[in-house]
Design a protein around this motif. Structure first.
Motif, PDB file in Angstrom:
ATOM      1  N   THR A 228       0.808  -1.221   0.000  1.00 47.09           N
ATOM      2  CA  THR A 228       0.000   0.000   0.000  1.00 47.09           C
ATOM      3  C   THR A 228       0.840   1.268   0.000  1.00 47.09           C
ATOM      4  O   THR A 228       0.545   2.214  -0.731  1.00 47.09           O
ATOM      5  N   THR A 229       1.899   1.317   0.805  1.00 49.76           N
ATOM      6  CA  THR A 229       2.638   2.566   1.005  1.00 49.76           C
ATOM      7  C   THR A 229       4.130   2.481   0.675  1.00 49.76           C
ATOM      8  O   THR A 229       4.820   3.494   0.744  1.00 49.76           O
ATOM      9  N   TYR A 230       4.636   1.307   0.350  1.00 45.95           N
ATOM     10  CA  TYR A 230       6.083   1.084   0.178  1.00 45.95           C
ATOM     11  C   TYR A 230       6.845   1.290   1.486  1.00 45.95           C
ATOM     12  O   TYR A 230       8.073   1.370   1.491  1.00 45.95           O
ATOM     13  N   LYS A 231       6.136   1.384   2.598  1.00 45.37           N
ATOM     14  CA  LYS A 231       6.766   1.477   3.912  1.00 45.37           C
ATOM     15  C   LYS A 231       6.597   0.178   4.684  1.00 45.37           C
ATOM     16  O   LYS A 231       6.843   0.123   5.888  1.00 45.37           O
ATOM     17  N   GLU A 232       6.131  -0.873   3.991  1.00 42.94           N
ATOM     18  CA  GLU A 232       5.838  -2.130   4.664  1.00 42.94           C
ATOM     19  C   GLU A 232       7.044  -2.697   5.414  1.00 42.94           C
ATOM     20  O   GLU A 232       6.901  -3.237   6.510  1.00 42.94           O
ATOM     21  N   ALA A 404      -1.578   0.169  10.158  1.00 39.88           N
ATOM     22  CA  ALA A 404      -1.084   1.545  10.276  1.00 39.88           C
ATOM     23  C   ALA A 404      -1.718   2.461   9.232  1.00 39.88           C
ATOM     24  O   ALA A 404      -2.170   3.559   9.549  1.00 39.88           O
ATOM     25  N   TRP A 405      -1.769   2.015   7.944  1.00 34.38           N
ATOM     26  CA  TRP A 405      -2.345   2.915   6.933  1.00 34.38           C
ATOM     27  C   TRP A 405      -3.858   3.008   7.069  1.00 34.38           C
ATOM     28  O   TRP A 405      -4.449   4.060   6.757  1.00 34.38           O
ATOM     29  N   ILE A 406      -4.493   1.936   7.537  1.00 37.17           N
ATOM     30  CA  ILE A 406      -5.932   2.033   7.797  1.00 37.17           C
ATOM     31  C   ILE A 406      -6.183   3.040   8.923  1.00 37.17           C
ATOM     32  O   ILE A 406      -7.105   3.855   8.853  1.00 37.17           O
ATOM     33  N   ARG A 407      -5.349   2.994   9.933  1.00 38.31           N
ATOM     34  CA  ARG A 407      -5.479   3.949  11.042  1.00 38.31           C
ATOM     35  C   ARG A 407      -5.300   5.383  10.552  1.00 38.31           C
ATOM     36  O   ARG A 407      -5.995   6.305  10.999  1.00 38.31           O
ATOM     37  N   ASP A 408      -4.399   5.584   9.599  1.00 31.72           N
ATOM     38  CA  ASP A 408      -4.156   6.927   9.059  1.00 31.72           C
ATOM     39  C   ASP A 408      -5.355   7.484   8.300  1.00 31.72           C
ATOM     40  O   ASP A 408      -5.467   8.696   8.115  1.00 31.72           O
ATOM     41  N   LEU A 409      -6.255   6.606   7.837  1.00 34.15           N
ATOM     42  CA  LEU A 409      -7.467   7.079   7.162  1.00 34.15           C
ATOM     43  C   LEU A 409      -8.413   7.785   8.130  1.00 34.15           C
ATOM     44  O   LEU A 409      -9.297   8.533   7.707  1.00 34.15           O
ATOM     45  N   ASN A 410      -8.222   7.511   9.433  1.00 33.59           N
ATOM     46  CA  ASN A 410      -8.985   8.197  10.485  1.00 33.59           C
ATOM     47  C   ASN A 410     -10.491   7.959  10.365  1.00 33.59           C
ATOM     48  O   ASN A 410     -11.305   8.864  10.605  1.00 33.59           O
ATOM     49  N   TYR A 411     -10.879   6.747   9.997  1.00 33.43           N
ATOM     50  CA  TYR A 411     -12.299   6.410   9.942  1.00 33.43           C
ATOM     51  C   TYR A 411     -12.823   6.151  11.356  1.00 33.43           C
ATOM     52  O   TYR A 411     -12.094   5.647  12.219  1.00 33.43           O
TER      53      TYR A 411
END
Length: 470
Positions: A228-232, A404-411
């Motif tokens: 998803t982010t290339y930070k995996e 982590a990226w799901i958390r960043d979506l702030n849903y």
């Protein structure tokens, strides 16, 4: 931004769509090379008649017949093809044919794993096939993969070319299959395809809003252990520590010396580089696809070399048959099976178009999309459903990076973290969000979860695709 929700299934609306698609089909005057499809009556190696409907075919994307020809396998739902969802599956890589998903993960047949003796490998039914309740298109994209072919394959091997080619393929496929226009449509993918698929979905959605025909009844998507982010890789350290693969002291030193950045490390940061070297030594004997599985010495070599070469042709050859217990043995059997002339004839492969079959053609692929978080946010705002799941034994894309990226979506969280069950046993953990996103872990699964634990992933998919809670 247009906040249009996914199209409803109004029967009159879709009757008009079908008539329009039929009109487009006749107006385009497609030649046999531009769009062709054939029913597969039998599969060599499979005993008896097929207990499912299989179609193979080509869709032409270029201006000339031989510019771009995309090959696909289409399996109709074994339940109710007219009403069950339609799904396009894109395998990872980058550059792996969705034959991988068809034969090893979610399709209706699998290779019988037994020692190859020179005869055609055998096929058996997969009881947990997702085609039990879904129509699925397995496609050979990007070009150069599987049986797809083109004049200049390298011209079409990049993230954005894959996005555009997939979108074009889908609309042309639906023109040729207008009976599936009313069906709810989803895209499924895993691994690296977590990069192009959200962009494909957004292009489809934008095309619908702009009036592109035929209208695609897009409803959502599902992604397994997705890049998803290339930070995996930054989350591999946390994961390895949590799973007891590295010591507390090394973990603390890595945090102190690298300050959370383990990918783009300053060449002058000798302390961080030293710690990372020690980290990689600790993991050198670990199977990163599934940390509890055995590691096979020839795994990487088998991925990189052509398996259609006779393995015993030369005693000096570095290419060796994998051990029967290795995951790669199934891939080895596949190349033996699909290179057989009787198989190619049964699949209706055009003679002379493909010599060596490449399940994964990973070279010459240009990476252009480096984060898909914005695509996920846009798709959620438009009301599309999504299921994101992680095999919890995967070190390639650890569940920590996905969370982590799901958390960043702030849903907003609708239903907080809880167990989900199969046959009374915990199958993983799940959480649902306000923007119609469901996240789930799959207990005991590796990088491609349906391959490792089909008995858990099939119920997960069945519930989600049926709009039921996990």
């Amino acid at each position: 931004m247009n906040m249009m929700a996914p199209p409803s299934r109004n029967s009159l609306h879709y009757s008009c769509q079908i008539l329009l698609a039929l009109g487009l089909f006749s107006l385009q005057m497609l030649t046999p090379l531009e769009a062709s499809r054939s029913k597969v009556e039998h599969l060599p190696g499979f005993q008896g008649p097929l207990p499912f409907e299989l179609e193979t075919g080509y869709v032409g994307l270029g201006e000339a017949n031989d510019d771009m020809q995309v090959f696909y396998y289409f399996v109709k739902s074994e339940n109710n093809p007219k009403k069950d969802p339609l799904m396009l599956w894109i395998s990872g890589g980058p550059g792996c044919s969705s034959f991988s998903a068809l034969a090893y993960q979610i399709g209706p047949f699998a290779f019988e794993i037994k020692e190859y003796n020179g005869s055609l490998p055998s096929l058996v039914s997969r009881p947990q096939s997702w085609t039990k309740l879904c129509n699925i298109i397995f496609v050979d994209l990007p070009l150069g993969t599987g049986f797809s072919y083109a004049k200049n394959v390298k011209d079409y091997r990049s993230d954005w070319k894959l996005v555009h080619n997939t979108h074009q393929f889908l609309r042309k496929w639906l023109i040729d299959h207008p009976e599936f226009l009313p069906n709810e449509f989803y895209i499924g993918a895993d691994s690296y395809s977590g990069i192009p698929v959200p962009a494909i979905l957004q292009e489809i959605s934008n095309g619908n809003e702009e009036g592109h025909q035929p209208l695609i009844n897009l409803q959502g998507y599902l992604l397994g252990n997705p890049w998803t982010t290339y930070k995996e890789d930054n989350y591999q350290i946390q994961y390895a520590h949590g799973m007891g693969l590295i010591s507390d002291e090394l973990y603390a030193s890595l945090q102190r010396n690298c300050k959370g950045e383990y990918i783009d490390v300053d060449s002058g940061n000798e302390l961080c580089l030293r710690d990372l070297q020690y980290f990689h030594e600790c993991l050198s004997g670990i199977n990163k696809f599934n940390i509890l599985a055995s590691i096979c010495k020839d795994d990487l070599r088998m991925w990189r070399r052509s398996l259609t070469q006779e393995l015993n042709a030369s005693l000096s050859s570095r290419l060796t048959v994998p051990e029967l217990s290795c995951r790669d043995y199934g891939f080895y059997l596949a190349t033996k099976w699909i290179s057989d002339e009787s198989v190619r004839k049964a699949l209706h492969i055009r003679e002379g178009t493909i010599g060596t079959w490449e399940r994964c053609y990973t070279t010459d692929f240009k990476r252009e999309i480096f984060s898909t978080v914005e695509f996920h946010a846009n798709l959620s705002k438009k009301g599309y459903r999504s299921l994101i799941y992680s095999g919890d034994l995967d070190l390639i894309v650890p569940f920590r990076s996905t969370q982590a990226w799901i958390r960043d979506l702030n849903y907003s969280i609708i239903e907080d973290w809880r167990s989900w069950y199969v046959n009374g046993q915990v199958a993983g953990y799940t959480r649902t969000y306000s923007n119609r996103m469901t996240y789930a872990t799959v207990k005991g699964s590796g990088h491609i979860a349906p391959e490792y634990t089909p008995e858990l992933c099939f119920p997960m998919f069945s519930r989600w695709i049926s709009n039921l809670p996990l």
